[in-house]
Write a protein that holds these residues in place. Structure first.
Motif, mmCIF file in Angstrom:
data_model
loop_
_atom_site.group_PDB
_atom_site.id
_atom_site.type_symbol
_atom_site.label_atom_id
_atom_site.label_comp_id
_atom_site.label_asym_id
_atom_site.label_seq_id
_atom_site.Cartn_x
_atom_site.Cartn_y
_atom_site.Cartn_z
ATOM 1 N N HIS A 18 0.733 -1.167 0.274
ATOM 2 C CA HIS A 18 -0.032 0.369 0.013
ATOM 3 C C HIS A 18 0.764 1.058 0.558
ATOM 4 O O HIS A 18 0.886 2.373 -0.814
ATOM 5 N N GLN A 19 1.658 1.138 0.253
ATOM 6 C CA GLN A 19 2.867 2.288 0.550
ATOM 7 C C GLN A 19 3.627 2.481 -0.694
ATOM 8 O O GLN A 19 3.930 3.407 -1.097
ATOM 9 N N ASN A 20 4.056 1.163 -1.158
ATOM 10 C CA ASN A 20 5.093 1.270 -2.794
ATOM 11 C C ASN A 20 6.036 2.264 -2.625
ATOM 12 O O ASN A 20 6.285 2.661 -3.193
ATOM 13 N N SER A 21 6.512 2.101 -1.648
ATOM 14 C CA SER A 21 7.673 2.504 -0.789
ATOM 15 C C SER A 21 9.389 1.493 -0.748
ATOM 16 O O SER A 21 8.597 0.657 -0.698
ATOM 17 N N ALA A 22 9.619 2.511 -0.451
ATOM 18 C CA ALA A 22 11.246 1.752 -0.067
ATOM 19 C C ALA A 22 11.336 1.439 0.967
ATOM 20 O O ALA A 22 10.195 1.499 1.874
ATOM 21 N N TYR A 23 12.584 1.426 1.826
ATOM 22 C CA TYR A 23 12.890 0.835 2.872
ATOM 23 C C TYR A 23 12.229 1.968 3.858
ATOM 24 O O TYR A 23 12.116 3.287 3.795
ATOM 25 N N HIS A 77 24.022 2.639 -17.479
ATOM 26 C CA HIS A 77 23.468 1.185 -18.850
ATOM 27 C C HIS A 77 22.291 0.305 -18.334
ATOM 28 O O HIS A 77 21.277 0.641 -18.960
ATOM 29 N N CYS A 78 22.915 -0.445 -17.267
ATOM 30 C CA CYS A 78 21.899 -1.619 -17.312
ATOM 31 C C CYS A 78 20.072 -0.977 -16.353
ATOM 32 O O CYS A 78 19.412 -1.188 -16.868
ATOM 33 N N LYS A 79 20.789 0.149 -16.462
ATOM 34 C CA LYS A 79 19.787 0.310 -15.185
ATOM 35 C C LYS A 79 19.093 0.917 -16.660
ATOM 36 O O LYS A 79 17.439 0.494 -16.221
ATOM 37 N N ASN A 138 28.942 4.293 -4.139
ATOM 38 C CA ASN A 138 28.819 4.239 -4.270
ATOM 39 C C ASN A 138 27.393 4.240 -4.936
ATOM 40 O O ASN A 138 26.815 3.323 -5.882
ATOM 41 N N ILE A 139 27.073 3.288 -3.768
ATOM 42 C CA ILE A 139 25.650 2.854 -3.287
ATOM 43 C C ILE A 139 24.258 3.148 -3.984
ATOM 44 O O ILE A 139 23.147 3.118 -4.473
ATOM 45 N N ASP A 140 24.645 4.611 -4.244
ATOM 46 C CA ASP A 140 23.517 5.385 -4.977
ATOM 47 C C ASP A 140 23.226 4.693 -6.409
ATOM 48 O O ASP A 140 22.113 5.108 -6.670
ATOM 49 N N LEU A 141 24.384 4.068 -6.798
ATOM 50 C CA LEU A 141 24.305 3.702 -8.370
ATOM 51 C C LEU A 141 23.105 2.523 -8.466
ATOM 52 O O LEU A 141 22.501 2.413 -9.391
ATOM 53 N N LEU A 142 22.857 2.068 -7.452
ATOM 54 C CA LEU A 142 21.181 1.040 -6.793
ATOM 55 C C LEU A 142 20.136 1.971 -7.045
ATOM 56 O O LEU A 142 18.866 1.293 -7.255
ATOM 57 N N ASN A 143 19.956 2.834 -7.334
ATOM 58 C CA ASN A 143 18.404 3.549 -6.640
ATOM 59 C C ASN A 143 17.981 3.596 -8.272
ATOM 60 O O ASN A 143 18.463 3.785 -9.396
ATOM 61 N N ASP A 144 16.571 3.588 -8.007
ATOM 62 C CA ASP A 144 15.957 3.287 -9.285
ATOM 63 C C ASP A 144 16.031 1.572 -9.989
ATOM 64 O O ASP A 144 15.364 1.683 -11.390
ATOM 65 N N LEU A 145 17.389 1.157 -9.995
ATOM 66 C CA LEU A 145 17.213 -0.548 -9.743
ATOM 67 C C LEU A 145 15.606 -1.784 -9.459
ATOM 68 O O LEU A 145 16.221 -1.174 -8.524
ATOM 69 N N SER A 146 15.769 -2.443 -10.555
ATOM 70 C CA SER A 146 14.919 -3.449 -9.771
ATOM 71 C C SER A 146 15.283 -4.725 -10.383
ATOM 72 O O SER A 146 16.007 -5.354 -10.942
ATOM 73 N N ALA A 164 18.690 1.590 3.454
ATOM 74 C CA ALA A 164 18.351 2.964 3.416
ATOM 75 C C ALA A 164 18.148 4.044 1.608
ATOM 76 O O ALA A 164 17.520 3.858 1.145
ATOM 77 N N ARG A 165 19.093 3.393 1.537
ATOM 78 C CA ARG A 165 19.703 3.603 0.169
ATOM 79 C C ARG A 165 19.740 2.983 -0.677
ATOM 80 O O ARG A 165 20.168 3.543 -2.480
ATOM 81 N N LEU A 166 19.378 1.755 -0.588
ATOM 82 C CA LEU A 166 18.972 0.474 -1.778
ATOM 83 C C LEU A 166 17.665 0.623 -2.582
ATOM 84 O O LEU A 166 16.832 0.982 -1.621
ATOM 85 N N GLY A 167 17.679 0.827 -3.537
ATOM 86 C CA GLY A 167 16.455 1.132 -4.595
ATOM 87 C C GLY A 167 15.588 -0.732 -3.840
ATOM 88 O O GLY A 167 16.139 -1.505 -3.088
ATOM 89 N N ALA A 168 14.559 -0.491 -4.364
ATOM 90 C CA ALA A 168 12.958 -1.572 -3.776
ATOM 91 C C ALA A 168 13.641 -1.951 -4.261
ATOM 92 O O ALA A 168 12.511 -3.315 -3.746
ATOM 93 N N GLY A 169 13.627 -2.630 -5.408
ATOM 94 C CA GLY A 169 14.160 -4.251 -6.109
ATOM 95 C C GLY A 169 15.251 -4.206 -5.594
ATOM 96 O O GLY A 169 16.176 -5.324 -6.728
ATOM 97 N N VAL A 170 16.332 -4.085 -4.724
ATOM 98 C CA VAL A 170 17.219 -4.841 -4.144
ATOM 99 C C VAL A 170 17.463 -5.706 -3.400
ATOM 100 O O VAL A 170 16.311 -5.311 -2.227
#
Length: 348
Positions: A35-40, A181-183, A202-210, A237-243
């Motif tokens: 219902h929140q449809n959010s990450a951490y 590119h994979c993103k 560079n952990i923010d690289l994973l943002n928006d990745l699934s 918390a900085r990882l994307g929701a798809g990690v």
């Protein structure tokens, strides 16, 4: 897939993961998460460790994930070469040639049809000499590496980043660009070893990745997330929701950062911790990952990680029974066939 259908699928998967005493609590967490449809959620005070029902999850993998040999597709035609998995490995340097080999060949031993290794030029001939089955591309240190590698990525189902990569700053810069590119092309990723080293800064690289799986050992986990639970939560918390994160150890643990859950996997293996075991795990995850995605599993990364962890620990135990202290990763590789058959293809 609609949100309501996805939630029903997760409730069904819940049956395979949890003992009855946890089902209501986890159901509430899942409902809240969707219902929140959010990450951490930063409001959670701690990680909640949850055991799984291994036999039920193994049954799910046997019945719905693993493709049947010579099965026909929706067109009525038999499956062709490549459909069971085209796996890519980004790694391989002058010093480290075994790691990308073990990752690629284990993906094929589990059941993938093709495996590509994208390595530095000095490593290519060595890696190729290990096995004629591997497709080796000496492109990773080329000036136009991204331009040459990118067209191949479109053909691959899953990409493993890190085995034998090394820590050359130029190569790390290239890998960062590859992850970006994979993103854009929504490529499922498994990141291990020196791929995880890149993420330290560079952990923010994973943002928006699934569809991303991180596979740190205990030391890599501490470097990436810390020993302190509060710091760990902030980093996750900085990882994307798809990690998801697989912490390797005597009992592997799967962290789901988006729900603050930790799933403790079955113990297994032996006291022999030979080099290369993590590479075998990466390759195994990659093939199971493709199969789980292809079979529309709503928790594909979780199912694949569990199945591969279970398989590799059983291969370690089987190899150790034969070779004891002298067991090496090649001995474990040779056990994949019989262990896979016993665990995933023969039922009582």
């Amino acid at each position: 897939m609609s949100l309501s259908k996805r939630f029903v699928n997760l409730q069904n998967l819940n049956y395979y993961l949890l003992p009855l005493s946890h089902s209501k609590i986890i159901g509430n967490w899942l409902s809240s998460n969707f219902h929140q449809n959010s990450a951490y959620s930063s409001k959670m005070s701690k990680f909640i460790e949850v055991p799984i029902q291994a036999e039920k999850l193994l049954k799910l993998t046997r019945s719905t994930v693993i493709p049947k040999l010579n099965a026909t597709g929706s067109s009525g035609k038999q499956r062709h070469k490549g459909q069971a998995g085209r796996i890519g490995v980004i790694g391989g340097s002058l010093e480290y040639t075994g790691a990308p080999y073990f990752s690629a060949i284990s993906a094929m031993r589990v059941g993938a049809d093709l495996a590509h290794v994208f390595c530095q030029r000095d490593a290519a001939v060595v890696i190729k000499s290990y096995s004629p089955e591997l497709i080796v591309h000496p492109l990773l240190d080329a000036e136009d590496a991204i331009e040459q590698i990118a067209p191949w990525l479109e053909r691959l189902h899953v990409l493993i980043i890190g085995p034998g990569l090394g820590r050359d700053p130029k190569i790390q810069k290239t890998v960062i660009s590859l992850i970006e590119h994979c993103k854009h092309i929504n490529k499922p990723l498994i990141i291990d070893a020196d791929g995880l080293f890149i993420l330290n800064e560079n952990i923010d690289l994973l943002n928006d990745l699934s569809n991303v799986i991180l596979t740190p050992n205990a030391m890599e986990f501490r470097r990436l997330f810390s020993d302190d639970v509060d710091v760990m939560k902030q980093r996750m918390a900085r990882l994307g929701a798809g990690v998801i994160v697989l912490e390797k150890g005597p009992q592997d643990k799967i962290y789901i950062p988006s729900t603050s859950e930790i799933y403790t996997l079955p113990a297994g293996g032996s006291g022999r911790r030979c080099g290369g075991q993590g590479d075998l795990l990466c390759g195994s995850i990659a093939t199971f990952f493709h199969w789980a995605l292809e079979s529309n599993q709503s928790n594909a990364a979780f199912v694949a990680t569990f199945a591969a962890s279970y398989l590799v620990k059983q291969c370690n135990a089987a190899g150790f029974e034969k070779w004891g202290r002298s067991m090496v990763a090649s001995d474990m590789l040779n056990e994949i066939h019989i262990v896979f058959r016993n665990v995933f293809e023969e039922t009582n």
